[in-house]
Scaffold this motif. Structure first.
Motif, PDB file in Angstrom:
ATOM      1  N   ASP A 121      -8.322  32.675  11.711  1.00 25.02           N
ATOM      2  CA  ASP A 121      -7.802  33.527  12.782  1.00 25.02           C
ATOM      3  C   ASP A 121      -8.261  33.032  14.145  1.00 25.02           C
ATOM      4  OD1 ASP A 121      -6.483  35.116  11.008  1.00 25.02           O
ATOM      5  OD2 ASP A 121      -7.625  36.940  11.400  1.00 25.02           O
ATOM      6  N   ARG A 122      -9.487  32.551  14.220  1.00 21.49           N
ATOM      7  CA  ARG A 122     -10.047  32.115  15.503  1.00 21.49           C
ATOM      8  C   ARG A 122      -9.235  30.966  16.091  1.00 21.49           C
ATOM      9  NH1 ARG A 122     -14.180  28.411  16.302  1.00 21.49           N
ATOM     10  NH2 ARG A 122     -14.531  28.373  14.052  1.00 21.49           N
ATOM     11  N   ILE A 123      -8.915  29.973  15.253  1.00 22.04           N
ATOM     12  CA  ILE A 123      -8.153  28.810  15.723  1.00 22.04           C
ATOM     13  C   ILE A 123      -6.706  29.183  15.999  1.00 22.04           C
ATOM     14  CG2 ILE A 123      -7.274  26.539  15.100  1.00 22.04           C
ATOM     15  CD1 ILE A 123     -10.222  26.544  15.875  1.00 22.04           C
ATOM     16  N   LEU A 124      -6.102  29.971  15.116  1.00 24.76           N
ATOM     17  CA  LEU A 124      -4.705  30.348  15.314  1.00 24.76           C
ATOM     18  C   LEU A 124      -4.544  31.212  16.555  1.00 24.76           C
ATOM     19  CD1 LEU A 124      -3.503  31.073  11.666  1.00 24.76           C
ATOM     20  CD2 LEU A 124      -3.443  28.938  12.963  1.00 24.76           C
ATOM     21  N   CYS A 125      -5.504  32.095  16.805  1.00 24.04           N
ATOM     22  CA  CYS A 125      -5.473  32.903  18.026  1.00 24.04           C
ATOM     23  C   CYS A 125      -5.607  32.005  19.253  1.00 24.04           C
ATOM     24  CB  CYS A 125      -6.591  33.935  17.991  1.00 24.04           C
ATOM     25  SG  CYS A 125      -6.757  34.896  19.518  1.00 24.04           S
ATOM     26  N   GLN A 126      -6.468  31.022  19.174  1.00 29.37           N
ATOM     27  CA  GLN A 126      -6.658  30.073  20.283  1.00 29.37           C
ATOM     28  C   GLN A 126      -5.354  29.343  20.593  1.00 29.37           C
ATOM     29  OE1 GLN A 126     -10.085  27.363  19.818  1.00 29.37           O
ATOM     30  NE2 GLN A 126      -8.730  25.690  20.388  1.00 29.37           N
ATOM     31  N   LEU A 127      -4.649  28.906  19.559  1.00 30.25           N
ATOM     32  CA  LEU A 127      -3.374  28.216  19.754  1.00 30.25           C
ATOM     33  C   LEU A 127      -2.321  29.175  20.309  1.00 30.25           C
ATOM     34  CD1 LEU A 127      -3.215  26.034  16.506  1.00 30.25           C
ATOM     35  CD2 LEU A 127      -3.825  25.313  18.818  1.00 30.25           C
ATOM     36  N   ALA A 128      -2.328  30.407  19.798  1.00 29.21           N
ATOM     37  CA  ALA A 128      -1.378  31.401  20.298  1.00 29.21           C
ATOM     38  C   ALA A 128      -1.573  31.635  21.789  1.00 29.21           C
ATOM     39  CB  ALA A 128      -1.536  32.707  19.525  1.00 29.21           C
ATOM     40  N   LYS A 129      -2.811  31.694  22.231  1.00 30.47           N
ATOM     41  CA  LYS A 129      -3.107  31.921  23.644  1.00 30.47           C
ATOM     42  C   LYS A 129      -2.681  30.725  24.499  1.00 30.47           C
ATOM     43  CE  LYS A 129      -6.945  35.179  23.076  1.00 30.47           C
ATOM     44  NZ  LYS A 129      -8.401  35.383  23.204  1.00 30.47           N
ATOM     45  N   GLU A 130      -2.790  29.523  23.944  1.00 31.93           N
ATOM     46  CA  GLU A 130      -2.381  28.337  24.703  1.00 31.93           C
ATOM     47  C   GLU A 130      -0.902  28.400  25.073  1.00 31.93           C
ATOM     48  OE1 GLU A 130      -3.499  24.453  23.379  1.00 31.93           O
ATOM     49  OE2 GLU A 130      -5.441  25.150  22.590  1.00 31.93           O
ATOM     50  N   TYR A 131      -0.112  29.039  24.226  1.00 31.15           N
ATOM     51  CA  TYR A 131       1.324  29.164  24.483  1.00 31.15           C
ATOM     52  C   TYR A 131       1.700  30.531  25.054  1.00 31.15           C
ATOM     53  CZ  TYR A 131       1.925  24.803  21.940  1.00 31.15           C
ATOM     54  OH  TYR A 131       1.858  23.485  21.549  1.00 31.15           O
ATOM     55  N   GLY A 132       0.697  31.345  25.379  1.00 33.45           N
ATOM     56  CA  GLY A 132       0.967  32.653  25.969  1.00 33.45           C
ATOM     57  C   GLY A 132       1.732  33.575  25.039  1.00 33.45           C
ATOM     58  N   LEU A 133       1.429  33.513  23.751  1.00 35.26           N
ATOM     59  CA  LEU A 133       2.189  34.290  22.776  1.00 35.26           C
ATOM     60  C   LEU A 133       2.095  35.793  23.024  1.00 35.26           C
ATOM     61  CD1 LEU A 133       3.826  33.224  20.342  1.00 35.26           C
ATOM     62  CD2 LEU A 133       1.994  34.045  18.866  1.00 35.26           C
ATOM     63  N   GLU A 134       0.988  36.224  23.629  1.00 33.01           N
ATOM     64  CA  GLU A 134       0.819  37.659  23.894  1.00 33.01           C
ATOM     65  C   GLU A 134       1.879  38.189  24.854  1.00 33.01           C
ATOM     66  OE1 GLU A 134      -1.926  35.472  26.802  1.00 33.01           O
ATOM     67  OE2 GLU A 134      -1.277  35.284  24.719  1.00 33.01           O
ATOM     68  N   LEU A 135       2.471  37.313  25.657  1.00 28.44           N
ATOM     69  CA  LEU A 135       3.504  37.732  26.603  1.00 28.44           C
ATOM     70  C   LEU A 135       4.818  38.079  25.907  1.00 28.44           C
ATOM     71  CD1 LEU A 135       2.949  35.029  29.370  1.00 28.44           C
ATOM     72  CD2 LEU A 135       2.031  37.357  29.299  1.00 28.44           C
ATOM     73  N   TYR A 136       4.993  37.593  24.698  1.00 28.79           N
ATOM     74  CA  TYR A 136       6.252  37.784  23.967  1.00 28.79           C
ATOM     75  C   TYR A 136       6.124  38.780  22.818  1.00 28.79           C
ATOM     76  CZ  TYR A 136       7.045  33.431  26.476  1.00 28.79           C
ATOM     77  OH  TYR A 136       7.139  32.485  27.462  1.00 28.79           O
ATOM     78  N   LEU A 137       4.883  39.157  22.502  1.00 24.22           N
ATOM     79  CA  LEU A 137       4.637  40.044  21.365  1.00 24.22           C
ATOM     80  C   LEU A 137       4.883  41.500  21.759  1.00 24.22           C
ATOM     81  CD1 LEU A 137       3.627  40.426  18.460  1.00 24.22           C
ATOM     82  CD2 LEU A 137       1.285  40.446  19.370  1.00 24.22           C
ATOM     83  N   LEU A 138       5.772  42.158  21.037  1.00 24.04           N
ATOM     84  CA  LEU A 138       6.072  43.565  21.288  1.00 24.04           C
ATOM     85  C   LEU A 138       5.049  44.427  20.561  1.00 24.04           C
ATOM     86  CD1 LEU A 138       9.966  43.517  20.804  1.00 24.04           C
ATOM     87  CD2 LEU A 138       8.660  43.247  22.930  1.00 24.04           C
ATOM     88  N   VAL A 139       4.291  45.213  21.339  1.00 21.26           N
ATOM     89  CA  VAL A 139       3.240  46.072  20.797  1.00 21.26           C
ATOM     90  C   VAL A 139       3.395  47.451  21.417  1.00 21.26           C
ATOM     91  CG1 VAL A 139       0.743  46.349  20.475  1.00 21.26           C
ATOM     92  CG2 VAL A 139       1.715  44.064  20.644  1.00 21.26           C
ATOM     93  N   ALA A 140       3.076  48.485  20.641  1.00 20.23           N
ATOM     94  CA  ALA A 140       3.216  49.849  21.149  1.00 20.23           C
ATOM     95  C   ALA A 140       1.956  50.653  20.866  1.00 20.23           C
ATOM     96  CB  ALA A 140       4.425  50.539  20.512  1.00 20.23           C
ATOM     97  N   GLY A 141       1.869  51.809  21.530  1.00 19.60           N
ATOM     98  CA  GLY A 141       0.769  52.738  21.268  1.00 19.60           C
ATOM     99  C   GLY A 141      -0.582  52.222  21.698  1.00 19.60           C
ATOM    100  N   SER A 142      -1.611  52.649  21.000  1.00 19.72           N
ATOM    101  CA  SER A 142      -2.993  52.307  21.363  1.00 19.72           C
ATOM    102  C   SER A 142      -3.289  50.827  21.191  1.00 19.72           C
ATOM    103  CB  SER A 142      -3.976  53.127  20.517  1.00 19.72           C
ATOM    104  OG  SER A 142      -3.785  52.852  19.136  1.00 19.72           O
ATOM    105  N   ALA A 143      -2.479  50.128  20.396  1.00 19.64           N
ATOM    106  CA  ALA A 143      -2.713  48.699  20.176  1.00 19.64           C
ATOM    107  C   ALA A 143      -2.575  47.886  21.458  1.00 19.64           C
ATOM    108  CB  ALA A 143      -1.749  48.164  19.115  1.00 19.64           C
ATOM    109  N   THR A 144      -1.829  48.419  22.434  1.00 21.02           N
ATOM    110  CA  THR A 144      -1.636  47.678  23.686  1.00 21.02           C
ATOM    111  C   THR A 144      -2.952  47.496  24.438  1.00 21.02           C
ATOM    112  OG1 THR A 144      -1.113  49.742  24.841  1.00 21.02           O
ATOM    113  CG2 THR A 144       0.738  48.478  23.941  1.00 21.02           C
ATOM    114  N   ALA A 145      -3.890  48.418  24.233  1.00 20.89           N
ATOM    115  CA  ALA A 145      -5.179  48.337  24.928  1.00 20.89           C
ATOM    116  C   ALA A 145      -6.307  47.882  24.007  1.00 20.89           C
ATOM    117  CB  ALA A 145      -5.531  49.691  25.532  1.00 20.89           C
TER     118      ALA A 145
END
Length: 237
Positions: free
Chosen positions: A88-112
């Protein structure tokens, strides 16, 4: 399958371009949209099944990269290096390199929920790989941009005695030396809006503090503390 609306389509095309792929690639956009939809948005139409497929895909890509570039490695070394590459640590790191959080649809308390962001991004990253694979039933949409990352990381891991996982390395050392596990003491030092380094961790052994570290998540803070501790004890040896 849900329809991809024009605005969402443009977002997905932007992500594809960040990966170095053409928007004209044979991707099934509905699958990619689903891969970037968190379960808090929909209980049924979310990334969970694609993540299941992507988990197998990322392990396959890592295995092929290692087989192609390190043919003399033992199977044991392959397994150890791959376990780090697909963590998870490496995959999260790669996801952040591509700004994946900008495209991920999240709702409710998970947004914070900054604490759960690492696993959330890692899951979404795997789901994206699953969407790409199911679009073509091969790795042509994945290997051109993922291979270079895995090649670089594999080289770093092979040179690092801790294999970039200092918590695991420190645990192995303390068990070998004293047959005990290190103790981590973590505290929250800031709110998500105030600092990226939200947590502070100390690692202790036999009532002696071996290292300290900060991080955006509890895991990251513990990993930072473990790195200091591991480097300290191994240097002393």
């Amino acid at each position: 399958m849900s329809r991809v609306y024009p605005r969402r389509q443009r977002q997905l095309e932007s992500l594809v371009q960040k990966l170095g792929l053409s928007p004209k690639i044979p991707v099934k956009w509905e699958l990619l949209d689903l891969a970037l939809t968190h379960p808090t948005v929909s209980e049924t139409a979310n990334y969970e099944q694609l993540e299941f497929v992507g988990d197998a895909v990322v392990r396959l890509v890592a295995a092929v990269v290692l087989w192609e570039h390190y043919p003399d490695c033992s199977v044991g070394d392959f397994a150890a290096i791959r376990s780090v590459l697909v963590s998870d640590r490496i995959l999260c790191q790669l996801a952040k390199e591509y700004g994946l959080e900008l495209y991920l649809l999240v709702a409710g308390s998970a947004t914070a929920d900054i604490v759960g962001q690492e696993s959330r991004l890692a899951d979404a990253f795997e789901a994206v790989l699953g969407a790409f694979y199911l679009s073509t039933h091969n790795l042509e949409l994945i290997r051109p941009w993922l291979d270079p990352h895995f090649q670089r990381l594999a080289a770093e891991i092979r040179l690092d005695p801790a294999r970039l996982n200092y918590k695991a390395a420190l645990q192995e050392w303390t068990q070998a030396q004293f047959k005990v596990l290190p103790e981590y003491r973590v505290m929250e030092i800031g709110q998500p809006q105030q600092t990226q380094e939200r947590f502070f961790a100390e690692v202790w052994l036999h009532e002696q503090m071996l290292g300290q570290g900060k991080g955006r998540s509890i895991k990251a803070a513990e990993q930072a503390a473990a790195k200091i501790a591991y480097l300290t004890v191994t240097e002393q040896e």
